[in-house]
Design a protein around this motif. Sequence first.
Motif, PDB file in Angstrom:
ATOM      1  N   VAL A   2     126.879  45.898  43.150  1.00  0.00           N
ATOM      2  CA  VAL A   2     128.259  45.698  42.893  1.00  0.00           C
ATOM      3  C   VAL A   2     128.901  45.050  44.315  1.00  0.00           C
ATOM      4  O   VAL A   2     129.995  45.070  44.300  1.00  0.00           O
ATOM      5  CB  VAL A   2     129.020  47.006  42.505  1.00  0.00           C
ATOM      6  N   MET A   3     128.124  45.247  45.326  1.00  0.00           N
ATOM      7  CA  MET A   3     128.575  44.568  46.478  1.00  0.00           C
ATOM      8  C   MET A   3     129.030  43.124  46.418  1.00  0.00           C
ATOM      9  O   MET A   3     128.199  42.197  46.166  1.00  0.00           O
ATOM     10  CB  MET A   3     127.876  44.970  47.531  1.00  0.00           C
ATOM     11  N   LYS A   4     130.132  42.827  46.875  1.00  0.00           N
ATOM     12  CA  LYS A   4     130.721  41.385  46.762  1.00  0.00           C
ATOM     13  C   LYS A   4     130.514  40.911  48.196  1.00  0.00           C
ATOM     14  O   LYS A   4     130.034  39.937  48.249  1.00  0.00           O
ATOM     15  CB  LYS A   4     132.232  41.616  46.465  1.00  0.00           C
ATOM     16  N   GLU A   9     126.921  42.508  56.945  1.00  0.00           N
ATOM     17  CA  GLU A   9     127.416  41.456  57.616  1.00  0.00           C
ATOM     18  C   GLU A   9     128.855  41.967  58.242  1.00  0.00           C
ATOM     19  O   GLU A   9     129.211  41.388  59.329  1.00  0.00           O
ATOM     20  CB  GLU A   9     127.717  40.404  56.713  1.00  0.00           C
ATOM     21  N   LEU A  10     129.504  42.675  57.512  1.00  0.00           N
ATOM     22  CA  LEU A  10     130.871  43.116  58.145  1.00  0.00           C
ATOM     23  C   LEU A  10     130.830  44.072  58.932  1.00  0.00           C
ATOM     24  O   LEU A  10     131.467  43.969  59.957  1.00  0.00           O
ATOM     25  CB  LEU A  10     131.433  43.888  56.647  1.00  0.00           C
ATOM     26  N   ARG A  11     129.678  44.852  58.913  1.00  0.00           N
ATOM     27  CA  ARG A  11     129.367  45.952  60.074  1.00  0.00           C
ATOM     28  C   ARG A  11     129.143  45.042  61.484  1.00  0.00           C
ATOM     29  O   ARG A  11     129.595  45.413  62.438  1.00  0.00           O
ATOM     30  CB  ARG A  11     128.180  46.629  59.718  1.00  0.00           C
ATOM     31  N   THR A  12     128.074  44.348  60.992  1.00  0.00           N
ATOM     32  CA  THR A  12     127.836  43.513  62.538  1.00  0.00           C
ATOM     33  C   THR A  12     128.707  42.611  63.269  1.00  0.00           C
ATOM     34  O   THR A  12     129.052  42.380  64.054  1.00  0.00           O
ATOM     35  CB  THR A  12     126.439  42.574  62.282  1.00  0.00           C
ATOM     36  N   GLU A  13     129.914  41.991  62.004  1.00  0.00           N
ATOM     37  CA  GLU A  13     130.944  41.367  62.685  1.00  0.00           C
ATOM     38  C   GLU A  13     131.908  42.234  63.478  1.00  0.00           C
ATOM     39  O   GLU A  13     132.454  41.777  64.429  1.00  0.00           O
ATOM     40  CB  GLU A  13     131.745  40.862  61.422  1.00  0.00           C
ATOM     41  N   MET A  14     131.719  43.594  63.230  1.00  0.00           N
ATOM     42  CA  MET A  14     132.515  44.564  63.854  1.00  0.00           C
ATOM     43  C   MET A  14     131.795  44.920  65.147  1.00  0.00           C
ATOM     44  O   MET A  14     132.487  45.940  65.976  1.00  0.00           O
ATOM     45  CB  MET A  14     133.101  45.684  63.203  1.00  0.00           C
ATOM     46  N   GLY A  15     130.678  44.849  65.109  1.00  0.00           N
ATOM     47  CA  GLY A  15     129.703  45.122  66.228  1.00  0.00           C
ATOM     48  C   GLY A  15     129.456  46.654  66.046  1.00  0.00           C
ATOM     49  O   GLY A  15     129.187  47.580  67.205  1.00  0.00           O
ATOM     50  N   LEU A  16     129.265  47.132  64.973  1.00  0.00           N
ATOM     51  CA  LEU A  16     128.982  48.631  64.717  1.00  0.00           C
ATOM     52  C   LEU A  16     127.486  48.754  64.289  1.00  0.00           C
ATOM     53  O   LEU A  16     126.928  47.881  63.363  1.00  0.00           O
ATOM     54  CB  LEU A  16     129.808  49.124  63.725  1.00  0.00           C
ATOM     55  N   ARG A  56     139.916  46.432  54.687  1.00  0.00           N
ATOM     56  CA  ARG A  56     139.998  45.306  53.654  1.00  0.00           C
ATOM     57  C   ARG A  56     140.452  46.039  52.476  1.00  0.00           C
ATOM     58  O   ARG A  56     140.137  47.087  52.134  1.00  0.00           O
ATOM     59  CB  ARG A  56     138.476  44.842  53.448  1.00  0.00           C
ATOM     60  N   PRO A  57     141.000  45.179  51.367  1.00  0.00           N
ATOM     61  CA  PRO A  57     141.245  45.654  49.900  1.00  0.00           C
ATOM     62  C   PRO A  57     139.595  46.168  49.369  1.00  0.00           C
ATOM     63  O   PRO A  57     138.770  45.442  49.712  1.00  0.00           O
ATOM     64  CB  PRO A  57     141.682  44.939  49.272  1.00  0.00           C
ATOM     65  N   VAL A  58     139.648  47.452  48.908  1.00  0.00           N
ATOM     66  CA  VAL A  58     138.320  47.759  48.296  1.00  0.00           C
ATOM     67  C   VAL A  58     137.650  46.462  47.368  1.00  0.00           C
ATOM     68  O   VAL A  58     136.461  46.470  47.349  1.00  0.00           O
ATOM     69  CB  VAL A  58     138.759  49.217  47.659  1.00  0.00           C
ATOM     70  N   GLU A  59     138.579  45.846  46.617  1.00  0.00           N
ATOM     71  CA  GLU A  59     137.888  44.821  45.868  1.00  0.00           C
ATOM     72  C   GLU A  59     137.472  43.464  46.572  1.00  0.00           C
ATOM     73  O   GLU A  59     136.824  42.890  45.781  1.00  0.00           O
ATOM     74  CB  GLU A  59     138.928  44.370  44.703  1.00  0.00           C
ATOM     75  N   ASP A  60     137.841  43.506  47.830  1.00  0.00           N
ATOM     76  CA  ASP A  60     137.236  42.453  48.621  1.00  0.00           C
ATOM     77  C   ASP A  60     135.785  42.583  49.046  1.00  0.00           C
ATOM     78  O   ASP A  60     135.107  41.882  49.171  1.00  0.00           O
ATOM     79  CB  ASP A  60     137.812  42.314  49.978  1.00  0.00           C
TER      80      ASP A  60
END
Length: 70
Positions: A2-4, A9-16, A56-60
């Motif tokens: 279900v992951m869009k 990627e989101l996590r590494t973009e934030m350096g987490l 982010r919105p949950v549906e993003d």
Amino acid sequence: GVMKQNLRELRTEMGLTQADIAARLGVSRQAVIALETDKHSPSLDLAYKIAGVFDRPVEDIFANPYRVKA
């Protein structure tokens, strides 16, 4: 799955790290790994927490499998 958007990627973009995300969500690092590899779908509560962490919105982040396509 279900992951869009890829959670990793989101996590590494934030350096987490996985541990950082786990701490913010109040789950184990194993749970974060399961989410990132799409082996596990989050509860609605956890999906909203994840969306909040990434601002982010949950549906993003998560596709709604039940949404009727127009």
